[in-house]
Motif scaffolding. Sequence first.
Motif, short mmCIF file in Angstrom:
data_model
loop_
_atom_site.label_atom_id
_atom_site.label_comp_id
_atom_site.label_asym_id
_atom_site.label_seq_id
_atom_site.Cartn_x
_atom_site.Cartn_y
_atom_site.Cartn_z
N GLU A 244 34.76 46.66 51.94
CA GLU A 244 35.31 48.01 51.83
C GLU A 244 35.02 48.60 50.45
O GLU A 244 34.69 49.78 50.31
CB GLU A 244 36.81 48.00 52.09
CG GLU A 244 37.42 49.39 52.14
CD GLU A 244 38.90 49.39 52.51
OE1 GLU A 244 39.50 50.48 52.50
OE2 GLU A 244 39.44 48.31 52.82
N ASN A 245 35.10 47.77 49.42
CA ASN A 245 34.78 48.22 48.06
C ASN A 245 33.33 48.68 47.96
O ASN A 245 33.02 49.68 47.31
CB ASN A 245 35.05 47.09 47.06
CG ASN A 245 34.71 47.47 45.64
OD1 ASN A 245 35.28 48.40 45.07
ND2 ASN A 245 33.74 46.77 45.06
N ALA A 246 32.42 47.94 48.57
CA ALA A 246 31.00 48.29 48.52
C ALA A 246 30.74 49.64 49.18
O ALA A 246 29.82 50.37 48.80
CB ALA A 246 30.17 47.20 49.21
N ARG A 247 31.56 50.00 50.18
CA ARG A 247 31.40 51.28 50.86
C ARG A 247 32.06 52.43 50.11
O ARG A 247 31.68 53.59 50.28
CB ARG A 247 32.01 51.21 52.27
CG ARG A 247 31.28 50.31 53.25
CD ARG A 247 31.82 50.51 54.67
NE ARG A 247 33.25 50.25 54.75
CZ ARG A 247 33.77 49.07 55.08
NH1 ARG A 247 32.97 48.04 55.33
NH2 ARG A 247 35.08 48.91 55.15
N THR A 248 33.08 52.12 49.29
CA THR A 248 33.91 53.17 48.73
C THR A 248 33.92 53.17 47.19
O THR A 248 33.11 53.85 46.57
CB THR A 248 35.34 53.06 49.27
OG1 THR A 248 35.85 51.74 48.98
CG2 THR A 248 35.37 53.27 50.78
N LEU A 249 34.79 52.40 46.58
CA LEU A 249 34.99 52.48 45.14
C LEU A 249 33.83 51.93 44.32
O LEU A 249 33.54 52.41 43.23
CB LEU A 249 36.28 51.73 44.75
CG LEU A 249 37.60 52.29 45.28
CD1 LEU A 249 38.76 51.45 44.80
CD2 LEU A 249 37.77 53.75 44.89
N LYS A 250 33.20 50.86 44.83
CA LYS A 250 32.12 50.19 44.09
C LYS A 250 32.59 49.72 42.71
O LYS A 250 31.88 49.80 41.72
CB LYS A 250 30.89 51.10 43.96
CG LYS A 250 30.27 51.46 45.31
CD LYS A 250 29.09 52.39 45.15
CE LYS A 250 28.37 52.60 46.48
NZ LYS A 250 29.24 53.16 47.53
N ALA A 251 33.82 49.22 42.67
CA ALA A 251 34.41 48.73 41.42
C ALA A 251 34.04 47.26 41.21
O ALA A 251 33.64 46.56 42.15
CB ALA A 251 35.92 48.88 41.47
N ARG A 252 34.18 46.80 39.98
CA ARG A 252 34.07 45.38 39.67
C ARG A 252 35.37 44.72 40.13
O ARG A 252 36.46 45.13 39.71
CB ARG A 252 33.86 45.18 38.18
CG ARG A 252 33.74 43.73 37.74
CD ARG A 252 33.67 43.63 36.22
NE ARG A 252 33.47 42.25 35.79
CZ ARG A 252 33.50 41.87 34.50
NH1 ARG A 252 33.70 42.76 33.53
NH2 ARG A 252 33.32 40.59 34.18
N LEU A 253 35.27 43.71 40.97
CA LEU A 253 36.45 43.03 41.50
C LEU A 253 36.67 41.73 40.74
O LEU A 253 35.74 40.93 40.58
CB LEU A 253 36.26 42.73 42.99
CG LEU A 253 35.90 43.92 43.88
CD1 LEU A 253 35.73 43.47 45.32
CD2 LEU A 253 36.97 45.02 43.78
N MET A 254 37.91 41.51 40.30
CA MET A 254 38.21 40.32 39.49
C MET A 254 39.49 39.65 39.98
O MET A 254 40.45 40.32 40.36
CB MET A 254 38.36 40.70 38.02
CG MET A 254 37.10 41.25 37.39
SD MET A 254 37.35 41.74 35.67
CE MET A 254 38.45 43.15 35.89
N ILE A 255 39.47 38.33 39.96
CA ILE A 255 40.63 37.52 40.30
C ILE A 255 40.92 36.59 39.13
O ILE A 255 40.00 36.03 38.52
CB ILE A 255 40.37 36.68 41.57
CG1 ILE A 255 40.19 37.59 42.79
CG2 ILE A 255 41.52 35.70 41.83
CD1 ILE A 255 39.79 36.86 44.05
N GLU A 256 42.19 36.44 38.80
CA GLU A 256 42.57 35.48 37.76
C GLU A 256 42.65 34.09 38.40
O GLU A 256 43.28 33.91 39.44
CB GLU A 256 43.89 35.89 37.12
CG GLU A 256 43.76 37.19 36.33
CD GLU A 256 45.06 37.66 35.72
OE1 GLU A 256 45.98 36.83 35.59
OE2 GLU A 256 45.15 38.84 35.37
N SER A 257 42.02 33.13 37.76
CA SER A 257 41.82 31.81 38.36
C SER A 257 43.08 30.96 38.43
O SER A 257 43.11 29.95 39.12
CB SER A 257 40.76 31.03 37.57
OG SER A 257 41.23 30.77 36.25
#
Length: 302
Positions: A244-257
């Motif tokens: 969904e991000n690739a289609r819309t916001l194109k934001a950098r996605l990050m998760i804290e480990s």
Amino acid sequence: MTDAIRKLALEHAPCYVYSHKKLAAQAHALQEMFPSYDFLFSVKANPFPPVVKALTALGIGADAASAQEVQLARTCGMEKEDIFFSAAGKSDAALERAWDDCRIIADSLGEVARIGALAQKRGETAEIGIRIHPVFSMDNGIGGASKFGIDEEDLPQLKEMLSSLPVRICGIHVHLRSQNLDCAILGRYYENCFHLAQRVKELLDCRMDYINFGGGVGIAYDEARETPLDIATLRQYATRVAEENARTLKARLMIESGRFLTCQMGTYYLKVVDKKVSRGKTYVIVENCMNGLQKPAIAVML
């Protein structure tokens, strides 16, 4: 571990011996399972410089809780774009010290105002992220009060403030709970955070360069009593968000480990200093156990 390393560890006990092989395996596991995401390590969890340097080389970024942690990450080779200074209670001195070496995440409306004043003094426009305390909870209920982040319902007030400040919002950070082992709860949380980012972008009419989902990846301390996180199923949730991000916001996605990266990479060596029998039960007493291994010790006792 070789006999030589084990002997050296026992000579210097109490001490930790870290396995780069295990650290790399954990990092690669996350990166392979979530190829559309970057990962951040909470520096306060283990600020030992060789560990931070190893994480840098493995492509892991930093969640910093102080200006000192920002500087440590930079000294260990991390790029500014991979260091996020997200703590509550940042002083003006801490903000100024970290200003050029990280991405600053404002934790409150008051902090946004202070960042604006510092930016004005420097003749700059500050590009920052904001930590948001959303209307939803980790369990998909209604969010309660929190000492962390800007309440989602206060975003209109933030928009009004930004009209007179040299500050631009370019990302968000959300973090509600660490050490989560339920993939359904964690996956739904990622989806809720992404939809929050869409609301923020529309409401504030801002860029959305990055979304930090927080939500530390949990690890089972005691598999006899805890079910390990089902990463394969969690990947299905994360993939849907990434698509969904690739289609819309194109934001950098990050998760804290969370603890996933380093919890299992170390062996804590300590010396047995006493042994005693109490009413038929034998206790082995070791040096510095609770001070050096407090969290797991408490978890096991509970």
